[in-house]
Design a protein around this motif. Structure first.
Motif, PDB file in Angstrom:
ATOM      1  N   PHE A 136       0.838  -1.204   0.152  1.00 40.27           N
ATOM      2  CA  PHE A 136      -0.014   0.030   0.065  1.00 40.27           C
ATOM      3  C   PHE A 136       0.790   1.191  -0.074  1.00 40.27           C
ATOM      4  CE2 PHE A 136      -3.009   3.145   1.927  1.00 40.27           C
ATOM      5  CZ  PHE A 136      -4.012   3.028   1.169  1.00 40.27           C
ATOM      6  N   ILE A 137       1.844   1.257   1.018  1.00 39.32           N
ATOM      7  CA  ILE A 137       2.741   2.537   0.910  1.00 39.32           C
ATOM      8  C   ILE A 137       4.127   2.563   0.300  1.00 39.32           C
ATOM      9  CG2 ILE A 137       1.496   3.053   2.851  1.00 39.32           C
ATOM     10  CD1 ILE A 137       4.012   2.553   4.810  1.00 39.32           C
ATOM     11  N   ASP A 138       4.889   1.313   0.084  1.00 36.54           N
ATOM     12  CA  ASP A 138       5.910   1.414  -0.673  1.00 36.54           C
ATOM     13  C   ASP A 138       5.885   1.400  -2.009  1.00 36.54           C
ATOM     14  OD1 ASP A 138       7.236   1.320   2.028  1.00 36.54           O
ATOM     15  OD2 ASP A 138       8.056  -0.892   1.836  1.00 36.54           O
ATOM     16  N   ASP A 139       7.010   2.285  -2.779  1.00 33.98           N
ATOM     17  CA  ASP A 139       7.141   2.441  -4.186  1.00 33.98           C
ATOM     18  C   ASP A 139       6.985   0.927  -4.910  1.00 33.98           C
ATOM     19  OD1 ASP A 139       7.067   5.025  -3.697  1.00 33.98           O
ATOM     20  OD2 ASP A 139       9.196   5.311  -3.808  1.00 33.98           O
ATOM     21  N   ASP A 140       7.789  -0.242  -4.201  1.00 36.41           N
ATOM     22  CA  ASP A 140       7.795  -1.349  -4.660  1.00 36.41           C
ATOM     23  C   ASP A 140       7.982  -2.450  -3.783  1.00 36.41           C
ATOM     24  OD1 ASP A 140      11.094  -2.149  -5.124  1.00 36.41           O
ATOM     25  OD2 ASP A 140      10.765  -0.082  -4.805  1.00 36.41           O
ATOM     26  N   CYS A 141       7.598  -3.599  -3.756  1.00 36.48           N
ATOM     27  CA  CYS A 141       7.503  -4.525  -2.942  1.00 36.48           C
ATOM     28  C   CYS A 141       7.670  -6.061  -3.435  1.00 36.48           C
ATOM     29  CB  CYS A 141       6.323  -4.346  -1.646  1.00 36.48           C
ATOM     30  SG  CYS A 141       4.801  -4.826  -2.559  1.00 36.48           S
ATOM     31  N   TYR A 142       7.985  -6.828  -2.711  1.00 36.26           N
ATOM     32  CA  TYR A 142       8.063  -8.277  -3.155  1.00 36.26           C
ATOM     33  C   TYR A 142       6.528  -9.027  -3.348  1.00 36.26           C
ATOM     34  CZ  TYR A 142      12.854  -7.860  -2.149  1.00 36.26           C
ATOM     35  OH  TYR A 142      14.098  -7.648  -2.136  1.00 36.26           O
ATOM     36  N   ASN A 143       6.366  -9.941  -4.077  1.00 36.81           N
ATOM     37  CA  ASN A 143       5.147 -10.623  -4.415  1.00 36.81           C
ATOM     38  C   ASN A 143       4.894 -11.723  -3.264  1.00 36.81           C
ATOM     39  OD1 ASN A 143       6.789 -12.958  -4.806  1.00 36.81           O
ATOM     40  ND2 ASN A 143       6.404 -12.673  -7.007  1.00 36.81           N
ATOM     41  N   ASN A 144       3.555 -12.298  -3.530  1.00 34.56           N
ATOM     42  CA  ASN A 144       3.152 -13.117  -2.108  1.00 34.56           C
ATOM     43  C   ASN A 144       4.005 -14.184  -2.013  1.00 34.56           C
ATOM     44  OD1 ASN A 144       1.013 -11.103  -2.630  1.00 34.56           O
ATOM     45  ND2 ASN A 144      -0.425 -12.792  -1.836  1.00 34.56           N
ATOM     46  N   ALA A 145       4.475 -14.778  -3.069  1.00 37.00           N
ATOM     47  CA  ALA A 145       5.566 -16.188  -3.009  1.00 37.00           C
ATOM     48  C   ALA A 145       6.618 -15.623  -2.270  1.00 37.00           C
ATOM     49  CB  ALA A 145       5.715 -16.532  -4.295  1.00 37.00           C
ATOM     50  N   TYR A 146       7.176 -14.619  -2.600  1.00 35.33           N
ATOM     51  CA  TYR A 146       8.376 -14.286  -1.591  1.00 35.33           C
ATOM     52  C   TYR A 146       8.019 -14.044  -0.083  1.00 35.33           C
ATOM     53  CZ  TYR A 146      12.774 -11.787  -0.474  1.00 35.33           C
ATOM     54  OH  TYR A 146      14.125 -11.379   0.134  1.00 35.33           O
ATOM     55  N   TYR A 147       7.163 -13.449   0.083  1.00 38.29           N
ATOM     56  CA  TYR A 147       6.574 -13.121   1.671  1.00 38.29           C
ATOM     57  C   TYR A 147       6.275 -14.358   2.208  1.00 38.29           C
ATOM     58  CZ  TYR A 147       6.759  -7.961   2.222  1.00 38.29           C
ATOM     59  OH  TYR A 147       7.098  -6.586   2.189  1.00 38.29           O
ATOM     60  N   ALA A 148       5.643 -15.155   1.463  1.00 34.18           N
ATOM     61  CA  ALA A 148       5.352 -16.760   2.054  1.00 34.18           C
ATOM     62  C   ALA A 148       6.458 -17.316   2.295  1.00 34.18           C
ATOM     63  CB  ALA A 148       4.472 -17.475   0.942  1.00 34.18           C
ATOM     64  N   LYS A 149       7.686 -17.449   1.591  1.00 34.21           N
ATOM     65  CA  LYS A 149       9.024 -17.834   1.904  1.00 34.21           C
ATOM     66  C   LYS A 149       9.629 -17.417   3.175  1.00 34.21           C
ATOM     67  CE  LYS A 149      13.213 -19.537  -0.232  1.00 34.21           C
ATOM     68  NZ  LYS A 149      13.948 -19.472  -1.439  1.00 34.21           N
TER      69      LYS A 149
END
Length: 226
Positions: A136-149
Motif C-alpha cells: 500500500f505505501i512502498d514504491d515497490d515490494c515483493y510478491n506473495n510467493a516471496y513473502y510466503a517464503k
C-alpha cells in the motif's frame, strides 16, 4: 489576528513534535539497503509481546475461549515475535513506516473480529499485515510467493490470509495522519515505559504485488497451520 498567530504557532510546534517522534522511531530511514534496525521494530515487538502475555494470562484466568480465525495455528511457533519481525524486515526491505501501518491494521483486524492477540495468531497476522502495508505505501515490494517464503507459509496459504485480511478490513487501508501519529505516540510511550492497555489487549475488553527480487535466505523457518 492574534488567534491566527496562536494557531500557526501551535501548528508549527505540532509539526516539530511529529518530526521528532518520527525521527526517534527511525521512520525517516529507508528500509532498502539500510543495515541499521529502526527503533520502531524493537518497540513494536515489545508492545506485541506484552499484549500477548496479558491476553493469554487473562484468557487462562477467565477460562474463556478466544475467537478462532484462519490466522490461528495449532501451536505457537518457536521463533519469538522480535525474531520474526526482524526476519521480515531484513528480507523484505520494507520501509520502517510499514511496521507502524501493520500495527494499525492488526489493531483494526482484531477489533472487527473481536479476537485477542495471542501467540497462536500473531505470526501469521504479522506477515500478512506487513505485506499488505508494503504493497500500500512502498514504491515497490515483493510478491506473495516471496513473502510466503519469508514468513514460513505456503504461497497458497499466504494468498488466503491476504484475501481474508483485506475482506475483514473492507479493503480500507488508508490511515489518516492523525491515526498514524496516535500509534506512533503509543510506540513512544512504550519506549518511555508507560505501559498503557492498548486495543491489541483484546482480552481486557468486554466481550499490489511486486516482483520477486531473487534474494537468497541464510535461514529457514516454517510453522504448521491449524
Amino acid at each position: 489576528m492574534l488567534q491566527l498567530t496562536r494557531t500557526m504557532v501551535h501548528s508549527d510546534k505540532l509539526v516539530e513534535l511529529e518530526s521528532e517522534t518520527y525521527s526517534a522511531l527511525g521512520l525517516y530511514d529507508s528500509g532498502r539497503g539500510n543495515s541499521q534496525t529502526p527503533r520502531v521494530l524493537s518497540l513494536l515487538s515489545s508492545i506485541l509481546e506484552r499484549s500477548i502475555q496479558k491476553n493469554e494470562s487473562s484468557l487462562k484466568a477467565s477460562r474463556k475461549q478466544d475467537v478462532v480465525t484462519i490466522f490461528h495455528g495449532c501451536r505457537a511457533p518457536s521463533m519469538s515475535i522480535r525474531q520474526y519481525i526482524e526476519r521480515i524486515f531484513k528480507y523484505s526491505s520494507c520501509s520502517p513506516s510499514c511496521l507502524v501501518m501493520a500495527y494499525v491494521y492488526m489493531d483494526r483486524f482484531l477489533q472487527r473480529m473481536e479476537a485477542s492477540l495471542t501467540s497462536l495468531i500473531a505470526h501469521r497476522l504479522l506477515i500478512t499485515s506487513i505485506m499488505v502495508a508494503a504493497k500500500f505505501i512502498d514504491d515497490d515490494c515483493y510478491n506473495n510467493a516471496y513473502y510466503a517464503k519469508v514468513g514460513g507459509v505456503s504461497t497458497a496459504e499466504m494468498n488466503k490470509l491476504e484475501m481474508k485480511f483485506l475482506f475483514i478490513l473492507d479493503f480500507k487501508l488508508h490511515v489518516t495522519t492523525e491515526d498514524f501519529r496516535k500509534y506512533c505516540l503509543q510506540l513512544e510511550k512504550e519506549a518511555a515505559g508507560v505501559h498503557r492497555t492498548v486495543r491489541l489487549n483484546q482480552a481486557y475488553r468486554p466481550e499490489k504485488g511486486g516482483p520477486n527480487k531473487g534474494k537468497t535466505f541464510t535461514t529457514s523457518y516454517s510453522f504448521r497451520g491449524k
